[in-house]
Design an enzyme around this catalytic site. Sequence first.
Site, PDB file in Angstrom:
ATOM      1  N   PRO A 162      42.659  31.396  38.481  1.00 59.23           N
ATOM      2  CA  PRO A 162      43.348  30.878  39.672  1.00 59.23           C
ATOM      3  C   PRO A 162      42.510  29.796  40.335  1.00 59.23           C
ATOM      4  O   PRO A 162      41.449  30.075  40.886  1.00 59.23           O
ATOM      5  CB  PRO A 162      43.479  32.122  40.565  1.00 59.23           C
ATOM      6  CG  PRO A 162      42.391  33.038  40.115  1.00 59.23           C
ATOM      7  CD  PRO A 162      42.184  32.788  38.660  1.00 59.23           C
ATOM      8  N   ASP A 189      37.046  28.929  40.525  1.00 57.36           N
ATOM      9  CA  ASP A 189      37.793  30.109  40.093  1.00 57.36           C
ATOM     10  C   ASP A 189      37.808  31.101  41.250  1.00 57.36           C
ATOM     11  O   ASP A 189      36.772  31.684  41.593  1.00 57.36           O
ATOM     12  CB  ASP A 189      37.117  30.714  38.860  1.00 57.36           C
ATOM     13  CG  ASP A 189      37.903  31.870  38.256  1.00 57.36           C
ATOM     14  OD1 ASP A 189      38.754  32.441  38.963  1.00 57.36           O
ATOM     15  OD2 ASP A 189      37.634  32.211  37.084  1.00 57.36           O
ATOM     16  N   HIS A 190      38.987  31.321  41.836  1.00 57.04           N
ATOM     17  CA  HIS A 190      39.082  32.139  43.041  1.00 57.04           C
ATOM     18  C   HIS A 190      38.900  33.633  42.760  1.00 57.04           C
ATOM     19  O   HIS A 190      38.830  34.437  43.693  1.00 57.04           O
ATOM     20  CB  HIS A 190      40.430  31.903  43.720  1.00 57.04           C
ATOM     21  CG  HIS A 190      40.369  31.975  45.216  1.00 57.04           C
ATOM     22  ND1 HIS A 190      39.210  32.260  45.901  1.00 57.04           N
ATOM     23  CD2 HIS A 190      41.322  31.804  46.166  1.00 57.04           C
ATOM     24  CE1 HIS A 190      39.440  32.258  47.201  1.00 57.04           C
ATOM     25  NE2 HIS A 190      40.718  31.983  47.394  1.00 57.04           N
ATOM     26  N   ARG A 191      38.812  34.014  41.484  1.00 50.19           N
ATOM     27  CA  ARG A 191      38.531  35.417  41.185  1.00 50.19           C
ATOM     28  C   ARG A 191      37.099  35.781  41.554  1.00 50.19           C
ATOM     29  O   ARG A 191      36.812  36.916  41.916  1.00 50.19           O
ATOM     30  CB  ARG A 191      38.753  35.695  39.691  1.00 50.19           C
ATOM     31  CG  ARG A 191      40.194  35.579  39.229  1.00 50.19           C
ATOM     32  CD  ARG A 191      40.290  35.752  37.724  1.00 50.19           C
ATOM     33  NE  ARG A 191      39.543  34.723  37.006  1.00 50.19           N
ATOM     34  CZ  ARG A 191      39.459  34.656  35.681  1.00 50.19           C
ATOM     35  NH1 ARG A 191      40.061  35.562  34.922  1.00 50.19           N
ATOM     36  NH2 ARG A 191      38.771  33.689  35.098  1.00 50.19           N
ATOM     37  N   VAL A 242      34.875  33.212  43.176  1.00 51.79           N
ATOM     38  CA  VAL A 242      34.388  32.330  44.240  1.00 51.79           C
ATOM     39  C   VAL A 242      35.425  32.332  45.354  1.00 51.79           C
ATOM     40  O   VAL A 242      36.550  31.874  45.162  1.00 51.79           O
ATOM     41  CB  VAL A 242      34.162  30.888  43.730  1.00 51.79           C
ATOM     42  CG1 VAL A 242      33.656  30.004  44.865  1.00 51.79           C
ATOM     43  CG2 VAL A 242      33.192  30.875  42.551  1.00 51.79           C
TER      44      VAL A 242
END
Length: 471
Positions: free
Chosen positions: A265, A441-443, A445
């Site tokens: 994501p 990467d929002h998983r 960060v």
Amino acid sequence: MTTMTDASVREFKMPDVGEGLTEAEILKWYVQPGDTVTDGQVVCEVETAKAAVELPIPYDGVVRALHFPEGTTVDVGTSIIAVDVSGGAAPAAEAPAAAPQAEPEEEAEPQGRQPVLVGYGVSASSTKRRPRKGAEVPRQEPEPAAQALQAELNGHGPAVAPALGRPLAKPPVRKLAKDLGVDLATVTPTGPDGIITREDVHAAVAAQAPAAEPAPETPQAQAPAPAAVPAPAASYDGARETRIPVKGVRKATAAAMVGSAFTAPHVTEFVTVDVTRTLKLVEELKGDKEFAGLRVNPLLLISKALLVAIKRNPDINASWDEANQEIVRKHYVNLGIAAATPRGLIVPNIKDAQAKTLPQLAEALGELVSTAREGRTTPAAMQGGTVTITNVGVFGVDTGTPILNPGESAILAVGAIKPQPWVHKGKVKPRQVTTLALSFDHRLVDGELGSKVLADVAAILEQPKRLITWA
């Protein structure tokens, strides 16, 4: 493909020169039948999905045959060259390998079981020979009746094809003529020994175009005629469209980007920053004896700024392990630099960039760029990256929303540096300004961490003395 049965002949198979690659395209042969080769001698250059690589032969001997011409894509584990290791010369009557396909395309002959070098895997599926696009394969003279056919398929031959009754042209040129509706018998050849080239076909198309609209032979006064309907737009070479096979680096890049875009994501944040002081420092460093002979540009200081920001925010330098459901934090930085090359976009990286001084980083960047431009980047140089910089500003672009390189958590896009009105010390002045974009990467960060990293990079570029105080 010819198959050697003599016990003294060793078959050299296409190796996997990367990690899990299944095929490679033969770009150039450096030897031909009859040549003597030694262990470790480079015999050909191939292009994989990652890079162009030179292949050394692993034994001494005399080249008996080249199984595939330049431009052919070959499966890993398939024999590509036969070498006589007995010490004798190759028989003069030995015919070279045929071109990868005649018309229509045909499947390669099945491979017999051959000893496989350690680390070389044999593909279970049969190979399909693809149209060649390179120069001819060196050959020895076969019988006269077969000579014309083989000369045509290999891209050379006499001006008149004996016993064939058709003009000489390579299979890709024949396909082009068929697609454009051109009769090769009406085309004037300009290639060596009377072979028809792609340019000859396009010239024939251009020559036929005026025939559709006959004009008076001599100028004469006449009543105004209705405006003619404009002809359909054509490309510069006269063709309506061009189809380019997706393979090699471009194919790998496309697959990687699709996988990254739909797996991680993405979140992208932007900041616009005054980099006037950074540009002044670049000019000062160019005159510093420590940087004599090195490439010094804004990218050097941007790279160093990102490395310092990672040091201050180490959680950004990580990857997501889907199988184990773990975040893997890296205690080293392999700094990737996106490079546009004739073969497509590649991202080689500088190993352990965090440990390099500024002059060492400048030297590594210079080597990375020059190697990429020459098409000599190795697969190893593109493996193991942790974070990437892409400089879209060199194309005059203000910024972008970059897609993560697979396996990485962040990528920094650098926009064009332009003079803009800027409030500096309470007054509006022209300053050198750029826009940075950080995708992550929002998983692994979150917004806070990504914002801190981007803010640190911007702060360093605005006040480059922070490279000293924050390092």
